[in-house]
Each structure stands twice: as C-alpha cells, then as structure tokens.
Write a protein that holds these residues in place. Structure first.
Motif, short mmCIF file in Angstrom:
data_model
loop_
_atom_site.label_atom_id
_atom_site.label_comp_id
_atom_site.label_asym_id
_atom_site.label_seq_id
_atom_site.Cartn_x
_atom_site.Cartn_y
_atom_site.Cartn_z
N ASP A 108 0.82 -1.21 0.00
CA ASP A 108 0.00 0.00 0.00
C ASP A 108 0.86 1.26 0.00
O ASP A 108 0.45 2.30 -0.52
N GLN A 109 2.08 1.18 0.57
CA GLN A 109 2.96 2.34 0.60
C GLN A 109 3.56 2.64 -0.77
O GLN A 109 4.09 3.72 -1.01
N GLN A 110 3.49 1.67 -1.70
CA GLN A 110 3.98 1.89 -3.05
C GLN A 110 2.83 2.28 -3.99
O GLN A 110 3.02 2.32 -5.20
N THR A 111 1.69 2.56 -3.42
CA THR A 111 0.51 2.94 -4.20
C THR A 111 0.31 4.44 -4.08
O THR A 111 0.02 4.94 -2.99
N ARG A 112 0.45 5.16 -5.17
CA ARG A 112 0.37 6.62 -5.10
C ARG A 112 -1.00 7.12 -4.63
O ARG A 112 -1.12 8.22 -4.09
N PHE A 113 -2.05 6.29 -4.82
CA PHE A 113 -3.38 6.70 -4.41
C PHE A 113 -3.60 6.54 -2.90
O PHE A 113 -4.58 7.04 -2.36
N LEU A 114 -2.70 5.81 -2.23
CA LEU A 114 -2.79 5.63 -0.79
C LEU A 114 -1.64 6.32 -0.05
O LEU A 114 -1.78 6.67 1.12
N ASN A 115 -0.50 6.49 -0.72
CA ASN A 115 0.66 7.16 -0.13
C ASN A 115 0.74 8.57 -0.71
O ASN A 115 1.23 8.78 -1.82
N THR A 116 0.25 9.55 0.03
CA THR A 116 0.17 10.92 -0.48
C THR A 116 1.55 11.52 -0.77
O THR A 116 1.67 12.45 -1.57
N ALA A 117 2.61 10.97 -0.13
CA ALA A 117 3.95 11.49 -0.38
C ALA A 117 4.34 11.30 -1.84
O ALA A 117 5.04 12.15 -2.43
N LEU A 118 3.90 10.21 -2.47
CA LEU A 118 4.21 9.96 -3.87
C LEU A 118 3.49 10.95 -4.78
O LEU A 118 4.01 11.31 -5.84
N MET A 119 2.30 11.35 -4.39
CA MET A 119 1.53 12.30 -5.21
C MET A 119 2.18 13.69 -5.27
O MET A 119 1.86 14.48 -6.14
N GLN A 120 3.07 13.95 -4.34
CA GLN A 120 3.74 15.26 -4.33
C GLN A 120 4.88 15.33 -5.34
O GLN A 120 5.45 16.40 -5.58
N LYS A 121 5.22 14.17 -5.95
CA LYS A 121 6.28 14.13 -6.95
C LYS A 121 5.65 14.24 -8.34
O LYS A 121 4.81 13.42 -8.72
#
Length: 525
Positions: A108-121
């Motif tokens: 789940d941490q590698q899922t951009r839809f659940l890990n908001t930190a990835l969406m910031q990239k």
C-alpha cells in the motif's frame, strides 16, 4: 528522463516516464509505451506494446531520436536469489513467493493513491493518474451507501468493469469458520457466471497473507498455471489481484483478469485496484461493526426484557397463587356430589386448570432466568396423553369453533413429562386457532413413528406464514399478534421439546396453511 528510472536517458524528446520493459514468464520480455509525447518505435514501426526479440531496434522520442538495441543474457534459475522488495518510505520488507518472481508486487505504501507522499512528486502525476483519482472518488461514493457485503460486491465489480479493461472478475472473502477464501461473486464483462476455479490459488493466497497487490503479465506463459486447465481453455493472459483490507484485518481478495492479450495492465492499474480494495475493505469493516452493534443492542434488549419479565412474574405469581388457592374448595364440591358424573368431570377440569396455571407461571419464571428446566419424565403411552389434552382444549371458545381431528396409526410408549407435552400441544393449537377462520378452520393432529422417533404434527388450513416471518418465529419476543402477543410461546415450546432430547420445526405455505412438527426419540433417557 526521471531520476528513479532504471535506464535514464537525457533527451528532451523523451518523456520522464517514457516506456517500460517487463519480463514475463517463459523468458520473454514485453515493451510498453507509457503514453509518451513523441512515441516509441520498434523496427521502424510505432508501437504501444510489443513482444521483444533479441536484436529489435528501439527508437524513443521520434524516428531520428535515441536508438537502443534489445538483447538479454539468460541466467540459470538456481543462481537467482529470492527477492525481497522494500516498500517505498517503509522499512518493512515484503516477502515475495519464489513462484511469483517476474510478477509485479506492491504494498500500500507503493501505491500513489494511498501514499500521499508519492503524489507530491510530479513524475507520479499524469493525466491518467488524475482520471484514476476521479474514478476512485466515484467508486468510493457508490460503495459507501451499501447496506450489505453482497450489495457492495455487486456495485464494486460493476464499477471496475467500467474503469479497467478486464474480461472477468471475482471477489473472494475470508470465512473465519473454515479459514478459507470463498468466492462471493464472480462474473464476466457480459454479466455471465464464470468458472470459479479460474482463480490462481498461488496469487490469491499470497495476496491475502502478505497484504500485497500482484500483477502478472501473461498467465498462459506462467509456470504457475501449467496444470490449470481453466486457464488454458479460457486463455487467461493478464491478471490483477489486491487485498481487501482495513485497519482491523484483511477481509479477502479482489481478482481480475483479461483474455485479450498479454501485458494489458500496467503498474498504475495495480495501484488503482489496490486503492479501491482499501475503500471496499473500510466499507466492509463498517458493515461488520454495524452488525456487531445491532447484535449487542438486541442482546441488551433481550436481557432487559428477560429481567422485566422476571420481576413482573415474581410480583404477580404470589397474587395468582392466592387466587388459585380459592379453587381448592372445589374438592369439597366434588366430595359432596361424588355420585354425579358431570360434577366430577367439571371439578376435575377446574383442578386441572389450576395445576396448569401454576405450572405456566413457573415456566415463565424459568424462561426469564434463561434457565432450562429439567423435567421429571416417566414411560407411558403417549396417545392417551394427547387425547386428554384435546379434551381440555376443546372447551376453549375459539377451539370449539374449529374442527379438531386427531389421527394415529400406532400407540407407542414414550419417556416424557405429560404436563409439559400438554403445554406444547395446547400452545400450538391456540396458534392454529388464531391463524384460521371460525367454523371453516380445521386443525389436524397426527401421531406416527418414523424410524426411532415419535412424530407429532399439528397442522392447520390457515393463511400460512411468509418466508420473511418464518426466519424470525423462533426468536424470543418476536410476535405478529401486536399487544396481545408476548413472543415467548414458541420459545418455551422449543425449550420443553429440547429438554426431551427432541426437535421442533415448522413448514408453512402462504394461502395453504402451517404445520409444526415435533420429533421425540422413542428411547429417551
């Protein structure tokens, strides 16, 4: 051009995430364009995806842009180490089943839809990502009002068919009793039922146990499916699977596949599916909590009612005993007119009524204490006991306006408590009276022996019981008689029969009538 890419090329005509090469089972590789701006070309032809062969010329960003030549070196299987994938922004390793090497596995941490930190990239947010976010919001909005797990499954699978290029899907839920994943819903895009054995146990079990999402690119070339006849016949190619989870637990697995072509799904599809599975898991968690809350509430209400009945019964039992004590004077009347058979008959009936009233009070008190009474039982013929009960109940005004029939083909002996069995039969006959019409109502009591049981059937030609009400008639305090009913009559009957090691059941048909069936063992100890 993105820094995190395994192969990074500094060329302005190449997109940040231009393309990917994916290894599939059978030692094959698939090239897939990632919606690049200037396109990808293999051997002079523009492609979206292509099964690669050694020597293929790959051109990225236009025909005169960067050129690559594809080739690979086959490694021996025994030299390939067991993979451990590290979750993005997490220190917890993900164990990968050796059978799943070559598949895409994410947490789940590698899922951009659940890990908001990835969406910031910026490199993780494309036009497709934004479309997926809109779809995720829409699916969540449609799942939230679900009133049951079945309703949720229907809605969710239907929405996934709209959002992803899948041919068929299945939702599997964990059954705590069997500790197995069981298919709750499975059908194709055309809403046709599919072979439920099509689901890969390896993928599903790993998804459930490790709480990871899995993407395989070509099931027909996958060694794990080598003996799966369904995969061969159905031509299953790409597979997606994700855990249906919440904070409490993993509830099951969502499984989707395609029969059209290999490498149909990409990693963003997998991330999207995992995000929808998390939303579904949260809704299931809420539904389960609501079920537990309702069950607790019903138990509290039941306990409170039992306590109220207990207090009320204790309060009135003394008064009833005082009133019934006056009837003992009937014995002197019987002695004075001992030669009159009519007086003797009626005085016996009055004394019998007194005894039954006292016994009923004690039965209600035992029910209120939620205690199963142990009755004194003796071996005796049962037919005379039933006949005696019918002679008493026939004096009832309502019963006298119905036809009562008693039939039997044997006269067995049985170990039973006559007073308690009488109470059960009277209760069932009174229920039949209330279900039938005056003068046209017919109540039949039949006694027979079936194998090692005495079977007593009390049937009527009343209006019958609907299937909805049938499921609730054995619940304490359930009644269809409004203020006139207590909802404890059938429950008391059930307890009495079970105290005789017997069983009571009911069959009914609307417009035809109802039949209560009592089974009592011949060799009752």
């Amino acid at each position: 051009r993105a820094y995190e890419n395994e192969l990074r090329i500094e060329d302005s005509r190449i997109s940040r995430r231009h393309a990917e090469i994916v290894k599939i089972w059978g030692g094959k590789y698939v090239f897939r364009d990632k919606e690049s701006k200037c396109g990808s070309f293999i051997n002079g032809l523009r492609v979206q995806e292509h099964m690669l062969n050694t020597g293929d010329e790959i051109v990225l960003g236009g025909l005169n842009a960067t050129k690559l030549t594809f080739g690979y070196t086959q490694q021996r299987t025994q030299n390939i180490p067991i993979v451990e994938a590290q979750a993005t922004d997490s220190h917890a390793p993900v164990n990968i089943d050796p059978e799943l090497r070559g598949a895409t596995v994410i947490t789940d941490q590698q899922t951009r839809f659940l890990n908001t930190a990835l969406m910031q990239k910026p490199e993780y947010v494309t036009s497709t990502t934004l479309q997926r976010l809109a779809s995720l919001y829409e699916i969540t909005h449609k799942l939230l009002p679900a009133q049951s797990v079945n309703e949720l499954a229907e809605t969710w699978l239907s929405e996934l068919f709209k959002a992803l290029p899948i041919d068929q899907g299945a939702i599997l839920l964990h059954h705590p009793g069997t500790n197995q994943l069981e298919v709750a819903l499975a059908y194709s895009r055309e809403k046709k039922e599919i072979n439920r054995n099509i689901v890969s146990n390896t993928i599903v079990e790993h998804t459930f146990k490790e709480k990871v999402a899995i993407l395989t690119h070509d099931a027909t070339s996958d060694e794990r499916f080598a003996t799966n006849v369904s995969v061969i016949l159905e031509n299953i190619r790409s597979v997606l699977a994700a855990p249906i989870s919440s904070k409490l637990r993993v509830w099951g697995v969502i499984y989707l596949d395609s029969r059209t072509k290999a490498a149909l799904f990409n990693s963003e599809d997998l991330e999207f599916l995992m995000a929808t599975a998390r939303e579904a898991g949260l809704v299931i968690e809420n539904l389960k909590l609501i079920e537990e809350l309702r069950a607790t509430q019903e138990q509290l209400i039941k306990t409170e009612r039992l306590a109220t009945i207990g207090k009320l019964t204790s309060a009135i039992s003394h008064e009833i005993r005082n009133r019934l004590a006056l009837l003992t004077g009937i014995e002197f009347i019987e002695m004075k007119y001992s030669d009159d058979p009519e007086v003797k008959q009626f005085t016996n009936m009055v004394l019998e009524g007194q005894r039954r009233a006292l016994a009923l009070v004690e039965e209600i008190r035992a029910f209120a204490r939620n205690r199963t009474e142990q009755y004194e039982k003796t071996r005796k013929p049962i037919v005379p006991a039933v006949k005696k009960t019918l002679s008493i109940i026939r004096l009832d005004t309502g019963v006298s306006k119905r036809t009562i029939n008693f039939t039997y083909d044997v006269e067995p002996e049985l170990v039973f408590n006559e007073e308690k069995l009488e109470q059960v039969i009277i209760n069932l006959i009174r229920n039949a009276v209330e279900a039938t019409q005056e003068y046209t109502g017919e109540i039949n009591i039949n006694l027979s022996v079936v194998e090692k049981d005495v079977v007593i059937k009390v049937s009527d030609n009343g209006e019958g019981i609907s299937p909805e009400i049938m499921t609730a008639i054995w619940e304490p305090f359930f009644t269809t008689k409004g203020e006139e009913g207590t909802g404890i009559g059938l429950e008391i009957c059930r307890r009495i029969i079970e105290a005789h090691n017997g069983h009571i059941s009911c069959n009914s048909q609307l417009g035809v009538g109802t039949c209560f069936i009592i089974n009592l063992p011949l060799e009752n100890v």
